[in-house]
Write a protein that holds these residues in place. Structure first.
Motif, short mmCIF file in Angstrom:
data_model
loop_
_atom_site.label_atom_id
_atom_site.label_comp_id
_atom_site.label_asym_id
_atom_site.label_seq_id
_atom_site.Cartn_x
_atom_site.Cartn_y
_atom_site.Cartn_z
N LEU A 97 31.79 41.71 34.35
CA LEU A 97 32.80 40.94 35.09
C LEU A 97 33.87 41.88 35.61
N LEU A 98 34.43 41.51 36.73
CA LEU A 98 35.47 42.31 37.37
C LEU A 98 36.65 41.41 37.69
N LEU A 99 37.81 41.79 37.20
CA LEU A 99 39.05 41.10 37.53
C LEU A 99 39.79 41.92 38.57
N GLY A 100 40.01 41.34 39.72
CA GLY A 100 40.77 42.02 40.76
C GLY A 100 42.14 41.40 40.91
N SER A 101 43.09 42.15 41.43
CA SER A 101 44.47 41.66 41.61
C SER A 101 45.03 41.09 40.32
N VAL A 102 44.81 41.81 39.21
CA VAL A 102 45.29 41.35 37.90
C VAL A 102 46.81 41.20 37.90
N ASN A 103 47.49 42.05 38.66
CA ASN A 103 48.96 42.00 38.70
C ASN A 103 49.44 41.00 39.74
N SER A 104 48.84 39.83 39.74
CA SER A 104 49.28 38.76 40.61
C SER A 104 49.06 37.43 39.90
N PRO A 105 49.74 36.37 40.31
CA PRO A 105 49.52 35.07 39.67
C PRO A 105 48.13 34.50 39.92
N TRP A 106 47.40 35.04 40.93
CA TRP A 106 46.09 34.51 41.26
C TRP A 106 45.06 35.64 41.28
N PRO A 107 44.65 36.13 40.13
CA PRO A 107 43.62 37.17 40.12
C PRO A 107 42.27 36.59 40.53
N SER A 108 41.44 37.43 41.12
CA SER A 108 40.08 37.00 41.47
C SER A 108 39.13 37.51 40.40
N MET A 109 38.00 36.85 40.25
CA MET A 109 37.03 37.27 39.25
C MET A 109 35.63 37.28 39.84
N TRP A 110 34.91 38.36 39.56
CA TRP A 110 33.51 38.45 39.93
C TRP A 110 32.68 38.54 38.65
N LEU A 111 31.61 37.75 38.57
CA LEU A 111 30.66 37.83 37.47
C LEU A 111 29.32 38.32 38.01
N TYR A 124 29.13 35.90 41.01
CA TYR A 124 29.98 34.73 41.23
C TYR A 124 31.39 35.23 41.46
N VAL A 125 32.03 34.75 42.47
CA VAL A 125 33.40 35.17 42.75
C VAL A 125 34.29 33.94 42.80
N TYR A 126 35.48 34.08 42.22
CA TYR A 126 36.46 33.00 42.21
C TYR A 126 37.71 33.49 42.92
N MET A 142 37.60 28.63 44.73
CA MET A 142 36.27 28.33 45.24
C MET A 142 35.29 29.34 44.65
N GLN A 143 34.20 28.85 44.12
CA GLN A 143 33.19 29.73 43.54
C GLN A 143 32.10 29.97 44.57
N GLY A 294 35.15 54.24 41.28
CA GLY A 294 33.96 53.87 42.03
C GLY A 294 33.23 52.67 41.46
N TYR A 295 33.58 52.25 40.23
CA TYR A 295 32.92 51.12 39.60
C TYR A 295 33.78 49.86 39.61
N LEU A 296 34.95 49.92 40.22
CA LEU A 296 35.88 48.79 40.21
C LEU A 296 35.89 48.05 41.54
N SER A 297 34.73 47.79 42.05
CA SER A 297 34.61 47.02 43.29
C SER A 297 33.44 46.06 43.16
N GLU A 298 33.46 45.00 43.98
CA GLU A 298 32.40 44.01 43.91
C GLU A 298 31.03 44.63 44.22
N ALA A 299 31.01 45.55 45.18
CA ALA A 299 29.75 46.13 45.61
C ALA A 299 29.10 46.97 44.52
N SER A 300 29.90 47.57 43.64
CA SER A 300 29.37 48.46 42.61
C SER A 300 29.24 47.79 41.24
N LEU A 301 29.51 46.49 41.17
CA LEU A 301 29.52 45.81 39.88
C LEU A 301 28.14 45.79 39.23
#
Length: 315
Positions: A97-111, A124-126, A142-143, A294-301
């Motif tokens: 899983l990848l949490l993006g924009s953790v330093n915001s009230p609305w982080p995104s998540m990729w599974l 899966y992205v939220y 939105m998933q 290089g591993y902290l992006s959706e494409a490289s998850l």
């Protein structure tokens, strides 16, 4: 006369003992902060930057009837000015899983669910989406499902998510992605509650409440109370309450270790106060300054991180 003198001496001794006790009690607690000082402490917490890092940790889940280690996991993170991202690999679950924009009230998540037999990874992205509903805008998550099969790429929307970032990725584990990311620190509403001794340490407590569009997916959680230890510069307790002020679950940072000038959490316990279930996270290894960007992006998850290139220090 001697009785009077003896009584006066006892009274003086009692007074001095009470005064000394009050003085010691006063020194044992952190001072009450002014509004400006409280805001400063919260901003320091929000602006912490560890750079690039990696943790290897065990997850152990315990119920009233059983105790078992879930699995050994790996976390890779980057905390730079203005951006934070966290990746967690769960090998036994064949999931990343990848949490993006953790330093915001609305982080995104990729599974990313890895299926090695078919060489397929499903994502899966939220993400927050503004939805127009009955003459007003509502923020929802939105998933989306993204399937990668060899070089073929297919994107198609599926059902809406009900705040999966606040649900455990592993069913037995109490921790959720939002707990690990501490994104609640960036909620809109914050109230300073004052000093309190927690886990034997002096702390400053804050009440954090989600803004109008930040409560989506929280379920019964109405607000969170954090205990910030200014000596360590980190949160040592997180408590989750419902609208009736009932404590739902509690996260304690039980052990710390200083490595390369940074205080690192080495043991965290999350307890479900309603059921008594407990999940403990124990850090085994840590590394700083590692090359994980290089591993902290959706494409490289879907790619496996080369952990042999990371120089870990045993905890």
């Amino acid at each position: 006369m001697s009785e009077v003198i003896r009584g006066l001496l006892c009274l003086i001794a009692a007074f001095l003992a009470c005064d000394l006790s009050a003085s010691m009690a006063h020194r044992s607690f952190a001072p009450v902060l002014s509004p400006k000082q409280a805001n400063l402490e919260l901003e320091k917490l929000r602006s912490q930057k560890l750079g690039n890092y990696s943790l290897i940790f065990d997850l152990e889940h315990r119920t009233k009837k059983s105790k078992k280690i879930i699995e050994t996991c790996a976390m890779f993170g980057s905390e730079m000015a203005g951006s934070r991202a966290i990746r967690i690999d769960l090998p036994k679950q064949k999931t990343s899983l990848l949490l993006g924009s953790v330093n915001s009230p609305w982080p995104s998540m990729w599974l990313c669910h890895h299926n090695l037999m078919q060489r397929t990874s499903i994502f899966y992205v939220y993400r927050p989406v503004m939805v127009f509903r009955k003459s007003f805008w509502v923020l929802e998550l939105m998933q989306y499902r993204l399937s990668f099969m060899k070089s073929n790429r297919e994107i198609k929307p599926i059902e809406k998510s009900s705040g999966d970032i606040y649900k455990p990725v592993v069913p037995e584990v109490i921790f959720t992605p939002a707990d690990i990311g501490f994104s609640f620190v960036f909620w809109d509403k914050c109230t300073y509650l004052g000093p309190r001794k927690v886990l034997g340490l002096k702390t400053q407590q804050f009440k954090l409440e989600p803004g109008p569009f930040q409560s989506f997916g929280l379920g019964d959680v109405s607000y969170i109370r954090i205990s910030l230890c200014t000596s360590y510069g980190t949160i040592i307790r997180v408590e989750y309450f419902n609208e009736q002020n009932v404590l739902l679950k509690k996260m304690d940072l039980l052990r710390f270790k200083k490595i390369n000038g940074n205080w690192i959490m080495s043991e965290i316990a999350m307890v479900n106060e309603l059921t008594g279930d407990r999940t403990t996270l124990r850090v085994k290894k840590v590394a700083f300054g590692c090359d994980v960007d290089g591993y902290l992006s959706e494409a490289s998850l879907a790619e496996e991180v080369n952990k042999t290139a990371v120089k870990y220090t045993n905890i």
